[in-house]
Design a protein around this motif. Structure first.
Motif, PDB file in Angstrom:
ATOM      1  N   ALA A  47     -15.959  74.108  16.689  1.00  0.00           N
ATOM      2  CA  ALA A  47     -14.841  73.262  16.248  1.00  0.00           C
ATOM      3  C   ALA A  47     -13.563  74.086  16.082  1.00  0.00           C
ATOM      4  O   ALA A  47     -12.482  73.669  16.505  1.00  0.00           O
ATOM      5  CB  ALA A  47     -15.199  72.564  14.942  1.00  0.00           C
ATOM      6  N   THR A  48     -13.688  75.270  15.479  1.00  0.00           N
ATOM      7  CA  THR A  48     -12.518  76.130  15.296  1.00  0.00           C
ATOM      8  C   THR A  48     -12.013  76.650  16.633  1.00  0.00           C
ATOM      9  O   THR A  48     -10.806  76.712  16.885  1.00  0.00           O
ATOM     10  CB  THR A  48     -12.860  77.312  14.372  1.00  0.00           C
ATOM     11  N   PHE A  49     -12.961  77.030  17.509  1.00  0.00           N
ATOM     12  CA  PHE A  49     -12.583  77.581  18.810  1.00  0.00           C
ATOM     13  C   PHE A  49     -11.823  76.557  19.639  1.00  0.00           C
ATOM     14  O   PHE A  49     -10.872  76.896  20.352  1.00  0.00           O
ATOM     15  CB  PHE A  49     -13.840  78.034  19.562  1.00  0.00           C
ATOM     16  N   LEU A  50     -12.212  75.289  19.572  1.00  0.00           N
ATOM     17  CA  LEU A  50     -11.569  74.250  20.370  1.00  0.00           C
ATOM     18  C   LEU A  50     -10.386  73.589  19.673  1.00  0.00           C
ATOM     19  O   LEU A  50      -9.718  72.743  20.274  1.00  0.00           O
ATOM     20  CB  LEU A  50     -12.598  73.182  20.763  1.00  0.00           C
ATOM     21  N   ASP A  51     -10.114  73.974  18.434  1.00  0.00           N
ATOM     22  CA  ASP A  51      -8.952  73.427  17.728  1.00  0.00           C
ATOM     23  C   ASP A  51      -7.705  73.740  18.545  1.00  0.00           C
ATOM     24  O   ASP A  51      -7.388  74.910  18.791  1.00  0.00           O
ATOM     25  CB  ASP A  51      -8.844  74.072  16.345  1.00  0.00           C
ATOM     26  N   PRO A  52      -6.959  72.730  19.008  1.00  0.00           N
ATOM     27  CA  PRO A  52      -5.806  72.981  19.897  1.00  0.00           C
ATOM     28  C   PRO A  52      -4.735  73.870  19.285  1.00  0.00           C
ATOM     29  O   PRO A  52      -3.971  74.504  20.027  1.00  0.00           O
ATOM     30  CB  PRO A  52      -5.278  71.573  20.191  1.00  0.00           C
TER      31      PRO A  52
ATOM     32  N   ARG B 157      -9.904  77.690  28.399  1.00  0.00           N
ATOM     33  CA  ARG B 157     -10.369  77.930  27.027  1.00  0.00           C
ATOM     34  C   ARG B 157     -11.901  77.946  26.988  1.00  0.00           C
ATOM     35  O   ARG B 157     -12.500  78.803  26.329  1.00  0.00           O
ATOM     36  CB  ARG B 157      -9.828  76.849  26.089  1.00  0.00           C
ATOM     37  N   ILE B 158     -12.526  77.018  27.683  1.00  0.00           N
ATOM     38  CA  ILE B 158     -13.990  77.000  27.710  1.00  0.00           C
ATOM     39  C   ILE B 158     -14.519  78.248  28.413  1.00  0.00           C
ATOM     40  O   ILE B 158     -15.519  78.844  27.982  1.00  0.00           O
ATOM     41  CB  ILE B 158     -14.494  75.725  28.395  1.00  0.00           C
TER      42      ILE B 158
ATOM     43  N   LEU C 111     -12.384  66.953  19.295  1.00  0.00           N
ATOM     44  CA  LEU C 111     -12.007  68.250  18.735  1.00  0.00           C
ATOM     45  C   LEU C 111     -10.659  68.733  19.258  1.00  0.00           C
ATOM     46  O   LEU C 111      -9.910  69.411  18.545  1.00  0.00           O
ATOM     47  CB  LEU C 111     -13.084  69.293  19.061  1.00  0.00           C
ATOM     48  N   THR C 112     -10.339  68.394  20.510  1.00  0.00           N
ATOM     49  CA  THR C 112      -9.105  68.897  21.123  1.00  0.00           C
ATOM     50  C   THR C 112      -7.952  67.919  21.072  1.00  0.00           C
ATOM     51  O   THR C 112      -6.796  68.301  21.289  1.00  0.00           O
ATOM     52  CB  THR C 112      -9.364  69.259  22.606  1.00  0.00           C
ATOM     53  N   GLY C 113      -8.237  66.654  20.814  1.00  0.00           N
ATOM     54  CA  GLY C 113      -7.194  65.644  20.842  1.00  0.00           C
ATOM     55  C   GLY C 113      -6.797  65.244  22.256  1.00  0.00           C
ATOM     56  O   GLY C 113      -5.787  64.572  22.445  1.00  0.00           O
TER      57      GLY C 113
END
Length: 253
Positions: free
Chosen positions: A4-9, A27-28, A52-54
């Motif tokens: 969740a933190t890693f994919l936070d935009p 990013r992935i 998670l990314t919006g």
């Protein structure tokens, strides 16, 4: 770092460039390289990534499709998307398009290189005489290469062409088809035959595999627009690196 933190935009979206799906794909890929998404592990579902990314589901799906085309992930129907290991990545190769190895790898974001095994003008073998419709006394241009993608051996490619199609084999650098395109002698159609084989000792050595490992033998005859034979290619692919895909349509009755 959690997924969740890693994919936070806020942690990556603004620092990137290009379309949003490209930034998400990168990013992935970063997460895979860093171990946030380990080899063999499932990616979060598209809906969860979108939350998670919006980003929209369409954007997420496009990023996932590019990752699958590059062989970074594998999609399993009913199970989701999984990260592939560096030695287990398969390239999905269409059988409905006539393209070069260099173009195929470039579309997947992979760098293609080659190690030359043979390049020059030779007396043709009986097989080459028949395949290329050569006359008595004709010579043939031969190109034999070990093809690599991102440094990984993928295929041994042996191409034979009439000298009227390729008078100077040493003019070929990264891509044979680039040379043929420039001279107006690019093939427009081809017939391919694919066979399952067990690799011999020399083929296995070049491909970084063991003798008797699974491989694919592909023979291809390519033709110019006017019907002349342009290229006779015999290639050996490592069996663990390719999925060949063909679209089939129901024949009309």
């Amino acid at each position: 770092m959690s997924v969740a933190t890693f994919l936070d935009p806020e942690n990556w979206m603004q620092s990137g460039s290009g379309p949003r799906y490209v930034r998400l794909r990168r990013r992935i890929e970063e997460g895979i390289a860093e171990g946030t998404f380990p080899a063999g592990a499932p990616l979060p579902p598209e809906r969860e990534i979108a939350t998670l990314t919006g980003l929209s589901r369409v954007t997420v799906r496009k990023a996932i499709q590019e990752l699958a085309e590059k062989g970074v992930i594998v999609q399993r129907q009913g199970s989701g998307s999984f990260v592939t290991g560096p030695d287990d990545r398969r390239v999905e190769q269409s059988l409905s398009r006539l393209t070069s190895f260099t173009d195929d790898m470039a579309r997947r974001g992979m760098e293609s290189t080659a190690t030359w095994l043979e390049r020059g003008i030779f007396f043709p073998s009986p097989e080459e005489v028949v395949a290329l419709a050569l006359s008595s006394g004709d010579s043939v241009a031969r190109l034999s290469r070990l093809r690599l993608a991102d440094g990984r051996p993928m295929a041994i490619e042996r191409a034979s062409l009439p000298l009227e199609i390729l008078p100077d084999p040493k003019s070929v650098g990264r891509s044979l088809y680039e040379v043929l395109e420039r001279t107006g002698k690019h093939p427009v159609r081809a017939i391919q035959k694919i066979s399952a084989i067990n690799l011999g000792p020399e083929e296995a050595r070049l491909l970084g595999l063991q003798p008797n490992d699974a491989g694919l033998k592909i023979e291809r005859m390519s033709y110019l627009k006017d019907g002349r034979a342009a290229e006779f290619t015999r290639s050996t692919y490592r069996g663990d690196a390719y999925n060949f895909v063909a679209e089939l349509r129901l024949a009309s009755k």
